[in-house]
Design a protein around this motif. Structure first.
Motif, PDB file in Angstrom:
ATOM      1  N   HIS A  57      22.157  54.577  -0.975  1.00  0.00           N
ATOM      2  CA  HIS A  57      21.311  55.919  -0.519  1.00  0.00           C
ATOM      3  C   HIS A  57      20.790  56.577  -1.829  1.00  0.00           C
ATOM      4  O   HIS A  57      21.321  57.098  -2.830  1.00  0.00           O
ATOM      5  CB  HIS A  57      22.118  57.225   0.078  1.00  0.00           C
ATOM      6  CG  HIS A  57      21.527  58.237   0.296  1.00  0.00           C
ATOM      7  ND1 HIS A  57      21.982  59.438   0.529  1.00  0.00           N
ATOM      8  CD2 HIS A  57      20.075  58.608   0.210  1.00  0.00           C
ATOM      9  CE1 HIS A  57      21.099  60.127   1.055  1.00  0.00           C
ATOM     10  NE2 HIS A  57      20.105  60.013   0.984  1.00  0.00           N
ATOM     11  N   ARG A 231      11.255  49.520  -0.272  1.00  0.00           N
ATOM     12  CA  ARG A 231      11.464  49.587   1.116  1.00  0.00           C
ATOM     13  C   ARG A 231      12.504  50.779   1.693  1.00  0.00           C
ATOM     14  O   ARG A 231      12.952  51.009   2.781  1.00  0.00           O
ATOM     15  CB  ARG A 231      11.556  48.394   1.843  1.00  0.00           C
ATOM     16  CG  ARG A 231      10.431  47.566   2.111  1.00  0.00           C
ATOM     17  CD  ARG A 231      10.496  46.288   2.701  1.00  0.00           C
ATOM     18  NE  ARG A 231       9.396  45.407   2.885  1.00  0.00           N
ATOM     19  CZ  ARG A 231       9.203  44.135   3.431  1.00  0.00           C
ATOM     20  NH1 ARG A 231      10.327  43.648   3.922  1.00  0.00           N
ATOM     21  NH2 ARG A 231       8.173  43.635   3.295  1.00  0.00           N
ATOM     22  N   GLN A 232      13.343  50.885   0.502  1.00  0.00           N
ATOM     23  CA  GLN A 232      14.377  51.837   0.774  1.00  0.00           C
ATOM     24  C   GLN A 232      13.853  53.507   0.978  1.00  0.00           C
ATOM     25  O   GLN A 232      12.998  53.949   0.191  1.00  0.00           O
ATOM     26  CB  GLN A 232      15.449  51.917  -0.219  1.00  0.00           C
ATOM     27  CG  GLN A 232      15.900  50.356  -0.473  1.00  0.00           C
ATOM     28  CD  GLN A 232      16.586  49.901   0.752  1.00  0.00           C
ATOM     29  OE1 GLN A 232      17.496  50.604   1.567  1.00  0.00           O
ATOM     30  NE2 GLN A 232      16.125  48.763   1.347  1.00  0.00           N
ATOM     31  N   PRO A 233      14.569  54.201   1.860  1.00  0.00           N
ATOM     32  CA  PRO A 233      14.075  55.598   1.990  1.00  0.00           C
ATOM     33  C   PRO A 233      14.515  56.347   0.688  1.00  0.00           C
ATOM     34  O   PRO A 233      15.546  56.130   0.128  1.00  0.00           O
ATOM     35  CB  PRO A 233      14.925  55.995   3.167  1.00  0.00           C
ATOM     36  CG  PRO A 233      15.588  54.956   3.821  1.00  0.00           C
ATOM     37  CD  PRO A 233      15.638  53.710   2.804  1.00  0.00           C
ATOM     38  N   TYR A 234      13.503  57.133   0.516  1.00  0.00           N
ATOM     39  CA  TYR A 234      13.531  58.095  -0.704  1.00  0.00           C
ATOM     40  C   TYR A 234      13.723  57.192  -2.116  1.00  0.00           C
ATOM     41  O   TYR A 234      14.060  57.917  -3.079  1.00  0.00           O
ATOM     42  CB  TYR A 234      14.959  58.841  -0.641  1.00  0.00           C
ATOM     43  CG  TYR A 234      14.949  59.553   0.632  1.00  0.00           C
ATOM     44  CD1 TYR A 234      14.093  60.694   0.970  1.00  0.00           C
ATOM     45  CD2 TYR A 234      16.232  59.273   1.187  1.00  0.00           C
ATOM     46  CE1 TYR A 234      14.129  61.154   2.299  1.00  0.00           C
ATOM     47  CE2 TYR A 234      16.343  60.069   2.538  1.00  0.00           C
ATOM     48  CZ  TYR A 234      15.541  60.906   2.869  1.00  0.00           C
ATOM     49  OH  TYR A 234      15.691  61.749   4.136  1.00  0.00           O
ATOM     50  N   SER A 235      13.061  55.904  -2.004  1.00  0.00           N
ATOM     51  CA  SER A 235      12.991  55.394  -3.409  1.00  0.00           C
ATOM     52  C   SER A 235      11.630  55.803  -3.997  1.00  0.00           C
ATOM     53  O   SER A 235      10.698  56.076  -3.388  1.00  0.00           O
ATOM     54  CB  SER A 235      12.948  53.875  -2.989  1.00  0.00           C
ATOM     55  OG  SER A 235      11.835  53.518  -2.437  1.00  0.00           O
ATOM     56  N   TRP A 513      18.121  64.599  -0.597  1.00  0.00           N
ATOM     57  CA  TRP A 513      16.656  64.237  -1.237  1.00  0.00           C
ATOM     58  C   TRP A 513      16.383  65.179  -2.494  1.00  0.00           C
ATOM     59  O   TRP A 513      16.543  66.350  -2.206  1.00  0.00           O
ATOM     60  CB  TRP A 513      15.654  63.744  -0.317  1.00  0.00           C
ATOM     61  CG  TRP A 513      15.499  64.810   0.801  1.00  0.00           C
ATOM     62  CD1 TRP A 513      16.037  64.618   1.870  1.00  0.00           C
ATOM     63  CD2 TRP A 513      14.612  65.921   0.593  1.00  0.00           C
ATOM     64  NE1 TRP A 513      15.522  65.711   2.785  1.00  0.00           N
ATOM     65  CE2 TRP A 513      14.684  66.528   1.713  1.00  0.00           C
ATOM     66  CE3 TRP A 513      13.845  66.382  -0.432  1.00  0.00           C
ATOM     67  CZ2 TRP A 513      14.192  67.584   2.241  1.00  0.00           C
ATOM     68  CZ3 TRP A 513      13.135  67.565  -0.038  1.00  0.00           C
ATOM     69  CH2 TRP A 513      12.940  68.246   1.126  1.00  0.00           C
ATOM     70  N   ARG A 520       9.312  57.575  -1.290  1.00  0.00           N
ATOM     71  CA  ARG A 520       9.137  56.910  -0.018  1.00  0.00           C
ATOM     72  C   ARG A 520       9.478  57.708   1.089  1.00  0.00           C
ATOM     73  O   ARG A 520      11.006  57.622   1.058  1.00  0.00           O
ATOM     74  CB  ARG A 520       9.486  55.466   0.057  1.00  0.00           C
ATOM     75  CG  ARG A 520       8.978  54.597   1.461  1.00  0.00           C
ATOM     76  CD  ARG A 520       9.660  53.337   1.171  1.00  0.00           C
ATOM     77  NE  ARG A 520       9.015  52.404   2.317  1.00  0.00           N
ATOM     78  CZ  ARG A 520       9.539  52.492   3.732  1.00  0.00           C
ATOM     79  NH1 ARG A 520      10.251  53.311   4.075  1.00  0.00           N
ATOM     80  NH2 ARG A 520       8.778  51.753   4.728  1.00  0.00           N
ATOM     81  N   ARG A 521       8.891  58.382   1.919  1.00  0.00           N
ATOM     82  CA  ARG A 521       9.318  59.123   3.062  1.00  0.00           C
ATOM     83  C   ARG A 521       9.903  58.354   4.363  1.00  0.00           C
ATOM     84  O   ARG A 521       8.950  57.572   4.770  1.00  0.00           O
ATOM     85  CB  ARG A 521       8.479  60.068   3.657  1.00  0.00           C
ATOM     86  CG  ARG A 521       7.705  60.888   2.589  1.00  0.00           C
ATOM     87  CD  ARG A 521       6.742  61.813   2.825  1.00  0.00           C
ATOM     88  NE  ARG A 521       5.911  62.520   1.739  1.00  0.00           N
ATOM     89  CZ  ARG A 521       5.096  63.320   1.952  1.00  0.00           C
ATOM     90  NH1 ARG A 521       4.726  63.759   3.316  1.00  0.00           N
ATOM     91  NH2 ARG A 521       4.511  64.019   0.994  1.00  0.00           N
ATOM     92  N   PRO A 522      11.115  58.219   4.859  1.00  0.00           N
ATOM     93  CA  PRO A 522      11.516  57.628   6.002  1.00  0.00           C
ATOM     94  C   PRO A 522      10.854  58.054   7.220  1.00  0.00           C
ATOM     95  O   PRO A 522      10.336  59.346   7.277  1.00  0.00           O
ATOM     96  CB  PRO A 522      13.014  57.599   5.829  1.00  0.00           C
ATOM     97  CG  PRO A 522      13.091  58.961   5.170  1.00  0.00           C
ATOM     98  CD  PRO A 522      12.130  59.098   4.177  1.00  0.00           C
ATOM     99  N   ASP A 523      11.115  57.468   8.340  1.00  0.00           N
ATOM    100  CA  ASP A 523      10.592  58.033   9.391  1.00  0.00           C
ATOM    101  C   ASP A 523      11.376  59.089  10.094  1.00  0.00           C
ATOM    102  O   ASP A 523      12.608  59.245   9.611  1.00  0.00           O
ATOM    103  CB  ASP A 523      10.869  56.771  10.740  1.00  0.00           C
ATOM    104  CG  ASP A 523      10.012  55.509  10.272  1.00  0.00           C
ATOM    105  OD1 ASP A 523       8.807  55.650   9.829  1.00  0.00           O
ATOM    106  OD2 ASP A 523      10.356  54.224  10.744  1.00  0.00           O
ATOM    107  N   PHE A 525      10.942  62.229   8.920  1.00  0.00           N
ATOM    108  CA  PHE A 525      11.065  63.153   7.387  1.00  0.00           C
ATOM    109  C   PHE A 525      10.068  64.356   7.859  1.00  0.00           C
ATOM    110  O   PHE A 525      10.265  65.256   7.019  1.00  0.00           O
ATOM    111  CB  PHE A 525      10.892  62.114   6.398  1.00  0.00           C
ATOM    112  CG  PHE A 525      10.789  63.064   5.101  1.00  0.00           C
ATOM    113  CD1 PHE A 525      12.212  63.263   4.593  1.00  0.00           C
ATOM    114  CD2 PHE A 525      10.071  63.320   4.337  1.00  0.00           C
ATOM    115  CE1 PHE A 525      12.451  64.151   3.469  1.00  0.00           C
ATOM    116  CE2 PHE A 525       9.984  64.226   3.268  1.00  0.00           C
ATOM    117  CZ  PHE A 525      11.423  64.599   2.722  1.00  0.00           C
TER     118      PHE A 525
END
Length: 596
Positions: A57, A231-235, A513, A520-523, A525
């Motif tokens: 995470h 591709r990771q969320p919040y990267s 976060w 990178r914002r995930p779906d 968000f």
């Protein structure tokens, strides 16, 4: 034990001694506090998440993948339970391993055992490296992987048979591929250092097809790792261009690089100072260099005094994010003004000594060797040292091996300096390589051993580093104690500022976060969209207040009594440090201005 085993063990003892000294000096500073150090709180959060859930995470703050270091930290947390100190222990072990491998690399490259100990400790016991060695930052892991890759490449060059060279090259490629998952700059070893080694071995009958296949697979692994990370969320993704490049930006970048170069000279002072007694005063060009440098330094000091406080222009430079600063601690954005830890006269002395040592080193190395009139016994001793069988790699080979890597690494640092800052820790992987080449040249041209003055300077900087490490964590223990006083008074963590690292941990504990626009914002968000910086009032002049929208402060923990909006009912938190001022206080101030 056979005679061969006894000889090998005796050869390893200095390396093991260096490792032990790194651990002892680190623990002597008592570096324990249950809060973050610089960016490592975000990495520790990811390690805890991996240990608890089996999933990585990220939190939208730093751009490092963390990779294998994340897995190692998660393993320690699973075994010993969670705490910030438990997560940092494996990095201390990595620092100890780095000391051992670096010493063996230096000896393999022709540096005498005694000089190798001095160079190893110069790198690992510096006021910059010691705090990094007990944090969850990825700089120490990057240094270890870079040194290990260099060691494998040197062993490949020294191998007697093509099979040995092949195995060492494969180890360098695979190690660099995996090592780069913690700190991406290690992949330069795979992309630059390994091909340079193969070029130097081009006349040997190596299985080039197999080596090319392993190299391509390693490169594919590195590319796939970056694709996975982005591709990771919040990267956080590094952009090639992060703004406009104009004349002012180029000027600031040049100043930034110049400061970083002087900071590196200070970190290498135990080596550079060895050239001061050897300065050729009778040489006309040397006297000219000295006169020009003295005039430039004098002009610089006059301009610095007129433009602002002299302290701002002296070593070590105060730059938010530097691990080696005049504050005596890691320099980070805090509430209030922190008292300096080093007197101005000491900074001025260190600055002048560093410039003089750098000038002496450059003069001795630039003046043609036939014009340097060293004592015959010194020259003969140096020649005898280098005529033995212990050295099998020439200086030209080392320049081919490490030169392109250095240039590629400096290009990455220059890119970072254009749009951010060139922090001192960014140059950590280059220091061992520069010191290796410099020490070889010293042994060849001047004397087989570095003088006692170098050891005295090393002891002074090591003591400075230990004291700085102690004071860094003393600050954070005091911050935690002051914050706990507020919590005991029923003030929630989201109602006070306690510094960059403490507030960052509060933010990710509450929301998962950091408020970084370019992550990178995930779906899904969008209901909690990051808050733009211009919407932030920034009470207490908290530089990074926009990162922590979960905090609506009613109090602020400050280093002075003038910050925020007024005094509170809480008493100051008094603590003690090893650098002046030896008694310091943290003040709990009231905040009446809303943050958002």
């Amino acid at each position: 034990m056979s005679q061969t085993s006894a000889i090998r063990l005796r050869a390893l003892l200095p390396a093991l001694l260096c490792s032990a000294l790194v651990v002892v000096c680190t623990l002597a500073a008592w570096p324990f506090a249950e809060t973050g150090l610089d960016d490592d709180y975000s990495y520790i959060f990811s390690a805890r998440s991996l240990a608890q859930t089996g999933h990585v995470h990220y939190v939208g703050w730093a751009s490092a993948m963390v990779g294998w270091q994340l897995a190692l930290g998660a393993a320690f947390i699973r075994i010993f339970g969670f705490s910030f100190s438990v997560a940092r222990v494996p990095v201390l072990l990595i620092a100890a391993a780095t000391a051992a491998v670096l010493h063996r690399l230096l000896v393999r490259c022709g540096v005498s055992t005694r000089n190798a100990v001095l160079v190893t400790l110069t790198v690992l016991l510096s006021p910059m490296a010691l705090p990094l060695g007990f944090s969850f930052m990825t700089d120490t892991s990057g240094l270890f992987c870079t040194v290990a890759a260099a060691y494998c490449c040197v062993r490949a060059l020294q191998a007697a048979q093509p099979r040995g060279s092949t195995l060492w090259l494969i180890a360098a490629m695979l190690g660099s591929a995996v090592g780069g998952t913690a700190r991406q700059t290690v992949w330069l070893c795979l992309l630059v250092m390994v091909p340079c080694t193969v070029w130097l071995l081009r006349r040997r009958k190596l299985p080039m097809v197999a080596l090319a296949l392993v190299w391509l697979l390693s490169g594919a692994f590195a590319y796939g790792s970056m694709r996975w990370f982005y591709r990771q969320p919040y990267s956080v993704r590094e952009m090639a261009l992060q703004g406009y490049i104009d004349r002012d930006l180029l000027w600031q970048t040049a100043l930034n690089i110049a400061r970083a170069a002087l900071q590196c000279c200070l970190l290498m002072l135990p080596f550079l100072i060895a050239f001061v007694p050897r300065f050729p005063l009778r040489h006309r060009k040397a006297r000219m260099y000295a006169a020009i440098t003295s005039a430039a330094v004098l002009l610089f000091l006059i301009v610095a005094i007129h433009r602002g406080p002299l302290r701002n222009s002296l070593l070590p430079f105060d730059l938010s994010g530097n691990f080696f600063s005049s504050l005596g601690v890691v320099d980070l954005p805090e509430v209030g003004v922190r008292p300096p830890g080093v007197p101005v006269w000491a900074e001025l002395t260190v600055t002048l000594l560093t410039v003089a040592a750098a000038l002496a080193c450059a003069t001795v190395l630039l003046v043609p060797e036939q014009e340097m009139k060293f004592h015959p016994s010194i020259a003969n001793a140096a020649n005898e040292e280098f005529d033995g069988n212990r050295i099998t790699i020439g200086t030209r080979q080392l320049l081919w091996l490490f030169g392109p890597f250095t240039l590629a690494y400096l290009a990455l640092v220059l890119h970072r300096a254009l749009f951010a800052f060139a922090y001192d820790r960014y140059f950590l992987p280059l220091l061992p390589l520069w010191l290796l080449l410099g020490t070889r040249l010293y042994q060849q041209r001047i004397a087989p051993e570095l003088p006692r003055l170098s050891w005295i300077t090393l002891a002074v900087l090591a003591c400075w580093g230990i004291a700085s490490l102690h004071d860094t964590y003393a600050d954070r223990r005091a911050t935690v104690a002051a914050a706990q006083r507020l919590i005991d008074a029923s003030v929630p963590r989201t109602a006070f500022y306690a510094g960059f690292e403490y507030d960052g941990w509060t933010q990710i504990e509450q929301m998962g976060w950091m408020n970084v626009i370019y992550m990178r914002r995930p779906d899904g968000f969008h209901p909690e969209r990051p808050i733009p910086r211009h919407m932030t009032v920034k009470p207490c002049r908290q530089q990074f207040a926009h990162l922590d929208p979960a905090i609506q402060p009613r109090y602020g923990i400050s280093f002075d009594q003038a910050a925020c909006d007024g005094p509170s009912e809480f008493k100051p938190e008094v603590y003690h440090t090893w650098l002046p001022p030896f008694t310091r206080s943290l003040y709990i101030r009231k905040v009446t201005t809303p943050a958002f």
